[in-house]
Design an enzyme around this catalytic site. Structure first.
Site, PDB file in Angstrom:
ATOM      1  N   TYR A  42      60.483  -5.686  64.463  1.00 16.25           N
ATOM      2  CA  TYR A  42      60.928  -7.104  64.600  1.00 16.25           C
ATOM      3  C   TYR A  42      61.152  -7.422  63.337  1.00 16.25           C
ATOM      4  O   TYR A  42      60.533  -7.416  62.205  1.00 16.25           O
ATOM      5  CB  TYR A  42      59.763  -7.816  65.076  1.00 16.25           C
ATOM      6  CG  TYR A  42      59.696  -7.381  66.597  1.00 16.25           C
ATOM      7  CD1 TYR A  42      60.587  -8.023  67.640  1.00 16.25           C
ATOM      8  CD2 TYR A  42      58.839  -6.351  66.986  1.00 16.25           C
ATOM      9  CE1 TYR A  42      60.466  -7.429  68.823  1.00 16.25           C
ATOM     10  CE2 TYR A  42      58.497  -5.989  68.361  1.00 16.25           C
ATOM     11  CZ  TYR A  42      59.433  -6.372  69.085  1.00 16.25           C
ATOM     12  OH  TYR A  42      59.406  -6.018  70.592  1.00 16.25           O
ATOM     13  N   TYR A  95      70.510  -3.115  66.839  1.00 17.03           N
ATOM     14  CA  TYR A  95      69.550  -2.625  67.748  1.00 17.03           C
ATOM     15  C   TYR A  95      69.824  -2.837  69.270  1.00 17.03           C
ATOM     16  O   TYR A  95      70.549  -3.821  69.435  1.00 17.03           O
ATOM     17  CB  TYR A  95      68.138  -2.825  67.082  1.00 17.03           C
ATOM     18  CG  TYR A  95      68.029  -4.401  67.145  1.00 17.03           C
ATOM     19  CD1 TYR A  95      67.816  -5.416  68.250  1.00 17.03           C
ATOM     20  CD2 TYR A  95      68.398  -4.991  65.821  1.00 17.03           C
ATOM     21  CE1 TYR A  95      67.381  -6.764  68.059  1.00 17.03           C
ATOM     22  CE2 TYR A  95      67.990  -6.441  65.603  1.00 17.03           C
ATOM     23  CZ  TYR A  95      67.681  -7.105  66.980  1.00 17.03           C
ATOM     24  OH  TYR A  95      67.608  -8.422  66.764  1.00 17.03           O
ATOM     25  N   CYS A 118      74.025  -8.475  61.955  1.00 19.13           N
ATOM     26  CA  CYS A 118      72.854  -8.003  62.557  1.00 19.13           C
ATOM     27  C   CYS A 118      72.768  -8.652  64.134  1.00 19.13           C
ATOM     28  O   CYS A 118      73.320  -9.690  64.450  1.00 19.13           O
ATOM     29  CB  CYS A 118      71.481  -8.802  61.817  1.00 19.13           C
ATOM     30  SG  CYS A 118      69.904  -8.185  62.674  1.00 19.13           S
ATOM     31  N   GLU A 159      72.684  -3.915  60.401  1.00 18.33           N
ATOM     32  CA  GLU A 159      71.320  -3.652  61.182  1.00 18.33           C
ATOM     33  C   GLU A 159      71.737  -3.960  62.692  1.00 18.33           C
ATOM     34  O   GLU A 159      71.551  -5.339  63.012  1.00 18.33           O
ATOM     35  CB  GLU A 159      70.180  -4.621  60.706  1.00 18.33           C
ATOM     36  CG  GLU A 159      68.901  -4.307  61.329  1.00 18.33           C
ATOM     37  CD  GLU A 159      67.903  -3.903  60.412  1.00 18.33           C
ATOM     38  OE1 GLU A 159      68.087  -2.797  59.671  1.00 18.33           O
ATOM     39  OE2 GLU A 159      67.003  -4.843  60.064  1.00 18.33           O
TER      40      GLU A 159
END
Ligand code: FAD
Ligand code: A2P
Length: 317
Positions: A90, A317, A261, A315
Site C-alpha cells: 500500500y 498496480y 500512479c 507506479e
C-alpha cells in the site's frame, strides 16, 4: 510531429535520495498499531476508500518511510491452498516527515477491492482486513518498499505533473504536502481521475491548494459524470489535450518531471497523448519506434515499446 521539448537547455540532474528498503520482510515482519481509520469517499459513493494511519512506535520503522514508498501488510489467515496469505503493498500517503508531522505515524489510502464477476461477489483479502481494523488494533507490516518512485533530493529545481487514478493519488498527497511545506516555487499539477465527483479523494485539501497557490493546479477528470467537448470520457490522459493551454508550457519546460500512479494500463494512454503532443523526452522508445511518426504508433507498440524515461516515474498496480 515536432518534438515539443526544444527550449535549448538541458534537464537538471535528477538526484534521487538514498532510502532504506526491506528492513522488515514477510519472513521477518514487525508489528504496528492502527491510529486512525476513516472513510474518505463521500457517503453516496459506490466506492469505499479509507484513510488509514498506522502508529509505528516500537516497530523499528519510525521516521524512515518516504512519500512514494509503500508499506507491506501481512493479512492473517490462509489462502484456499492452506498457505499463509501473501503480502500486499500500500502506498504511503503521508509526507516523509510523517502524518501531521509525527515521524511515528504513516498513512495509506485503501480501497476495498470487492467485485462481482459473472454474478459472483468476491472480496479482497487484505484491503477488507485493513479496512475493518479499529484504532488500537495491531497488524503485521513489512518494508519500506520502493527506491525510485520518489521526489528528487533537489526537488526545488523541478516542476511536477502528477497523474493519478483512484488510490493512485496516495503518494501524491504526501509528495505535494512536502513540496508545499518546503515553499516550492515551481509548477505543481495534479491530474486526478475517478468515476464520480463523490470519489475525489482529499478534494478539499487539493482545492484549497489550487485556490491559495497560483503555482498549484488541480484538474479533476470524472469519467462517468463529465464529458469532453467531443462527448467522450474524461480520463487523466485527455487532460493533456483538454488543458493544453496550462499543460503544454509546463510539459515543454526542460525541468518538468512526470509521475503517474494508479490502475495498471493508465500509462499507455498517457504515453500515447504525450507522444502525440510531441513531448517525447518523457518516453524511452524501444525497437524502431523512433523512426515512426507518433500519430501512427499502434496500441500494441505503445504498450510494449514505450517505457518511462528518466524524467518519468511510474507506479501502476
Ligand atoms: P485480493 O484478495 O488479492 O483479490 C484481488 C481482487 O480479485 C479483488 O478485487 C477481489 O475481489 C478479486 N477476487 C478474489 N477472488 C477472485 C476470484 N476467484 N475470481 C475473480 N476475482 C476474484 N491498493 C490500495 O487500495 N491503495 C494503495 O495505496 C495501493 N498501493 C499499491 C502500491 C503498490 C506498489 C502495489 C503493487 C499495489 C498497491 N495497491 C494499493 C494494491 C494492493 O496491494 C492490493 O493488490 C489490493 O488492495 C487488493 O488486495 P486484496 O488482498 O484486497 O485483494
Ligand atoms: P471508467 O471506470 O469510467 O472507465 P477508480 O480506481 O476509483 O475506479 O478510478 C479509476 C478511474 O480511471 C476511473 O475514472 C476510470 O474510468 C479511469 N480509467 C479507466 N481506464 C483507464 C485508462 N485506461 N486510462 C486512464 N484512466 C482510466
Amino acid at each position: 510531429m515536432s518534438d515539443n521539448n526544444t527550449n535549448g537547455s538541458s534537464t537538471p540532474k535528477i538526484i534521487l535520495p538514498e532510502v532504506e528498503i526491506n528492513l522488515f520482510t514477510p519472513k521477518k515482519p514487525t508489528t504496528a498499531t492502527i491510529a486512525e481509520n476513516y472513510i474518505c469517499t463521500d457517503d453516496s459513493s459506490p466506492n469505499v476508500i479509507r484513510h488509514i494511519t498506522i502508529d509505528l512506535s516500537g516497530s523499528g520503522m519510525e521516521g524512515i518511510f518516504r512519500s512514494g514508498q509503500s508499506i507491506g501488510i501481512l493479512p492473517p489467515g490462509e489462502n484456499e491452498k492452506g498457505k499463509p496469505h501473501k503480502l500486499r503493498l500500500y502506498s504511503v500517503s503521508s509526507p516523509s516527515k510523517g502524518e501531521n508531522g509525527q515521524p511515528y505515524l504513516v498513512s495509506t489510502t485503501v480501497k476495498r477491492a470487492n467485485e462481482e464477476v459473472d454474478g459472483v461477489f468476491y472480496t479482497g483479502v487484505c484491503s477488507n482486513y485493513l479496512s475493518n481494523l479499529k484504532p488500537g488494533d495491531s497488524l503485521m507490516i513489512t518494508g519500506p518498499s520502493g527506491k525510485r518512485f520518489l521526489l528528487p533530493e533537489n526537488s526545488e529545481e523541478f516542476n511536477y505533473v502528477f497523474f493519478a487514478t483512484g488510490t493512485g493519488v496516495a503518494p501524491f498527497r504526501g509528495m505535494i504536502m512536502e513540496l508545499i511545506e518546503a515553499g516550492h516555487q515551481g509548477q505543481i499539477v495534479l491530474v486526478f481521475g475517478c468515476p464520480y465527483r463523490t470519489d475525489l479523494l482529499y478534494r478539499e485539501y487539493f482545492e484549497d491548494l489550487d485556490s491559495c497557490h497560483p503555482n498549484v493546479h488541480y484538474l479533476k477528470m470524472t469519467s462517468r459524470e463529465d464529458r469532453r467537448e467531443n462527448g467522450s470520457k474524461k480520463y487523466v490522459q485527455t487532460a493533456i489535450e483538454d488543458y493544453s493551454e496550462l499543460l503544454s508550457p509546463i510539459l515543454g519546460a526542460n525541468n518538468t518531471l512526470v509521475y503517474l500512479c494508479g490502475m495498471k494500463g493508465m500509462q499507455t494512454g498517457i504515453y500515447e497523448q504525450l507522444a502525440k503532443q510531441g513531448f517525447l523526452d518523457y518516453l524511452n522508445l524501444r525497437g524502431d519506434l523512433e523512426d515512426k511518426d507518433p500519430t501512427e504508433w499502434t496500441w500494441e507498440e505503445l504498450k510494449t515499446q514505450v517505457k518511462p524515461s528518466e524524467r518519468t516515474f511510474e507506479e501502476v498496480y
